[in-house]
Enzyme design. Structure first.
Site, PDB file in Angstrom:
ATOM      1  N   ASP A 230       3.392  43.484  43.643  1.00  0.00           N
ATOM      2  CA  ASP A 230       4.631  43.125  42.779  1.00  0.00           C
ATOM      3  C   ASP A 230       4.272  41.613  42.300  1.00  0.00           C
ATOM      4  O   ASP A 230       3.552  40.952  42.721  1.00  0.00           O
ATOM      5  CB  ASP A 230       5.802  43.228  43.379  1.00  0.00           C
ATOM      6  CG  ASP A 230       6.889  43.576  42.163  1.00  0.00           C
ATOM      7  OD1 ASP A 230       6.718  43.186  40.919  1.00  0.00           O
ATOM      8  OD2 ASP A 230       7.876  44.125  42.786  1.00  0.00           O
ATOM      9  N   TRP A 231       4.953  41.188  41.152  1.00  0.00           N
ATOM     10  CA  TRP A 231       4.727  39.942  40.469  1.00  0.00           C
ATOM     11  C   TRP A 231       5.151  38.828  41.525  1.00  0.00           C
ATOM     12  O   TRP A 231       6.411  38.655  41.662  1.00  0.00           O
ATOM     13  CB  TRP A 231       5.217  40.304  38.931  1.00  0.00           C
ATOM     14  CG  TRP A 231       4.387  40.534  37.882  1.00  0.00           C
ATOM     15  CD1 TRP A 231       4.003  39.683  36.859  1.00  0.00           C
ATOM     16  CD2 TRP A 231       3.596  41.586  38.041  1.00  0.00           C
ATOM     17  NE1 TRP A 231       2.960  40.377  36.109  1.00  0.00           N
ATOM     18  CE2 TRP A 231       2.664  41.535  36.835  1.00  0.00           C
ATOM     19  CE3 TRP A 231       3.210  42.470  38.925  1.00  0.00           C
ATOM     20  CZ2 TRP A 231       1.652  42.294  36.513  1.00  0.00           C
ATOM     21  CZ3 TRP A 231       2.260  43.724  38.294  1.00  0.00           C
ATOM     22  CH2 TRP A 231       1.757  43.428  37.365  1.00  0.00           C
TER      23      TRP A 231
END
Length: 595
Positions: A230-231
């Protein structure tokens, strides 16, 4: 097509390390000197969000127009994996047209608690239903040559402290509830990638968790694609690479490369670990780029809008219809009240926010219908501010109508990535308006807009309740057709609606400020808890009415499954969702009343 094995022999160690992290917010690193292209990734659980200018991962800057389909929480009410596959194919087509190689979706985390701010992005409290729907989306997306990236793996149930919370869960609950949906999605959808979650699981970050990524995902399920963080979700890039994480996003710069080089030099990881991850990433890059090069740079927006409308129709749930108030007959003199009728609430907030190609408005659709719309009043401030003048004007209009269509719901602030809800209630000014209108005209149809559960102590103040969920850009037309009988709302709830939040088994252990999130309820989430504990609810999982009736007969059950005959015994066409639940008798383990 590049030969990955030969290419790995040409790349230096530094080049290999560089390929395992992003170059920009939504772009991988390319190396033209080796024929390795740069590819785009884009948010897209229910519509593409490719940003034309400066990119961010929070949905702040505008994006290229795309079709906004109903959110996952809405489509789940259709229980239709084939519909999900059609939506997925449209998403894949739009991704290819926008030169996006990886669609970051679908989301299929379990709805452990209805206060999760991101519930609108997820399908269900049931892992089987969520997994089947996700597999449909994945097959559809990937049928266009682009990659799907189901998320967030795993045990990611809240937004509060999402990047630092530690989900403490026993192995049986982990596998039966929180991994089963992903297992179905992987084995039946065959995604080219999967996104790891921010949180820790039993003391180790999901993105570096050997048990999750290597032993279960890759070892037991046979997943051979790319695990994408995930970012901002990488905490130890070297350990992630060693334990099965492929690509760090968004753009950590040179530090990420230096970290891997140092880890190889120190012996923390080996070059073969890096080669293994590149063997997962590079085929995805080459295959999707080839598909994009052959794809058209446009899509049929009108056709996709029509699909979005049909998806919204199949996702509507009729929760109450006292005295068969619905459908409304042609010529019925109606008053339309509520801000959501004129200013649609049709999607959630955050990274999933879509710049829609068009947005239908319910008030316009009702005016164009065969109903006699005598007027519209806003009725309330959508953000909860009391306004006596708005309420008075709405009540005055209601006295002149035969039937009132009152649009209620949660506002944009209530449901968003990064925040959990504080309660399950609608804004008090909306409830006050409903009660005031009911005092002057009891024939009220409430159309409810929300991406997740709300408490409904006000239910007695309306004769009909149509749950529109977050129906996407074409949802208004679907609602208008359902109110007038052109569409028969036949959806069934994909999550339980409790009488009160205090009844939810995880209420005491959700979204606390503690470091750990203890899944003390174990297997008992959603209907598995309420049916086993024999706890009353407002609307049970799988509930939904219809304008017609159905009869079941000739049921036969054997080792191969169950067969039966379903007969429409009413006067209008409709769709029935047959639900089969099982339980083990005399179990020596903790037993659920219904699975």
């Amino acid at each position: 097509m590049q030969n990955t094995e030969l290419l790995l022999k040409k790349l230096t160690l530094e080049e290999k390390c560089a390929l395992l992290s992003g170059a920009e917010t939504f772009k991988t690193r390319g190396m033209p000197q080796h024929g390795i292209p740069q590819i785009w990734l884009s948010d897209g659980p229910h519509g593409l969000r490719k940003q034309a200018g400066e990119s961010d991962h929070l949905g702040l800057n505008p994006s290229v127009p795309a079709t906004c389909f109903p959110t996952a929480s809405a489509v789940a009410n259709s229980w239709d994996a084939a519909l999900g596959e059609e939506i997925g194919a449209a998403l894949g087509e739009e991704a290819a047209a926008q030169e996006v190689s990886v669609v970051l979706g679908p989301g299929l985390n379990m709805k452990r608690n209805p206060l999760c701010g991101r519930s609108f992005e997820y399908f269900s409290e049931d892992p089987y239903l969520a997994g089947k729907l996700a597999a449909g989306y994945i097959r559809g997306i990937q049928s266009k040559g682009v990659a799907a990236c189901p998320k967030h793996f795993a045990v990611n149930s809240q937004e509060t402290r999402r990047m630092a919370s530690d989900s403490i869960v026993d192995e049986r609950t982990l596998r039966e509830i929180y991994l089963t949906g992903f297992e179905i999605a992987v084995k039946e959808g065959h995604p080219r990638s999967i996104m790891s979650s921010y949180n820790l699981v039993n003391g180790t970050y999901a993105n570096e968790n050997k048990h999750l990524l290597m032993e279960i995902l890759r070892g037991e399920w046979g997943f051979d694609g790319a695990v994408i963080t995930d970012w901002g979700g990488s905490n130890d890039h070297a350990l992630g690479v060693k334990n099965g994480s492929t690509l760090e996003m968004p753009a950590p710069g040179g530090d990420s490369v230096r970290e891997l080089l140092a880890a190889v030099e120190s012996g923390k990881i080996s070059e073969s670990d890096i080669d293994a991850r590149l063997s997962e990433l590079l085929p995805l890059v080459f295959d999707t780029k080839a598909a994009l090069d052959a794809a058209p740079r446009e899509f049929d927006a009108a056709t996709h809008h029509a699909l979005a409308r049909r998806a919204a129709e199949e996702s509507l749930v009729l929760l109450k219809n006292e005295g068969s108030l619905l459908p409304l007959a042609a010529g019925n003199k109606v008053a339309v009240i509520g801000d959501f009728a004129k200013n649609p609430r049709y999607q959630g907030a955050g990274s999933s926010m879509v710049n829609s190609t068009q947005v239908d408005v319910l008030l316009d659709k009702l005016i164009d219908s065969e109903l006699n719309v005598i007027g519209y009043q806003q009725g309330f401030d959508r953000h909860g501010k009391p306004d006596a003048a708005l309420q008075k004007s709405a009540c005055e209009l209601a006295t002149q109508a035969n039937t009132v269509i009152l649009c209620m719901g949660l506002d944009e602030i209530a449901e968003s990535e990064g925040l959990d809800r504080s309660n399950l209630r609608l804004a008090q000014n909306q409830v006050d308006l409903l009660q005031a209108v009911a005092a002057v005209n009891p024939k009220i149809v409430v159309v409810l807009y929300s991406g997740s559960v709300v408490e409904t102590p006000w239910l007695d103040n309306c004769q009909a309740l149509l749950y529109a969920a977050l129906g996407g850009q074409a949802g208004a037309g679907a609602v208008a057709d359902a109110l007038t009988g052109k569409v028969n709302p036949c959806g069934k709830l994909a999550e339980t609606w409790p009488l009160a939040y205090a009844d939810v088994p995880s209420a005491a252990d959700f979204a606390t400020r503690r470091k750990t999130v203890e899944y003390r309820e174990g297997l008992y989430i959603g209907y598995r808890y309420f049916t086993t504990a024999e706890k009353a609810v407002r609307f049970p999982f799988g509930y939904g009415m219809s304008y017609t009736t159905f009869a079941y007969s000739d049921m036969v059950a054997d080792e191969q499954g169950v067969s039966l005959t379903v007969t429409n015994t009413g006067s209008v066409a409709g769709t029935e969702i047959v639900q089969l639940y099982v339980a083990k008798k005399n179990s020596e383990l903790f037993a659920l009343q219904r699975n």
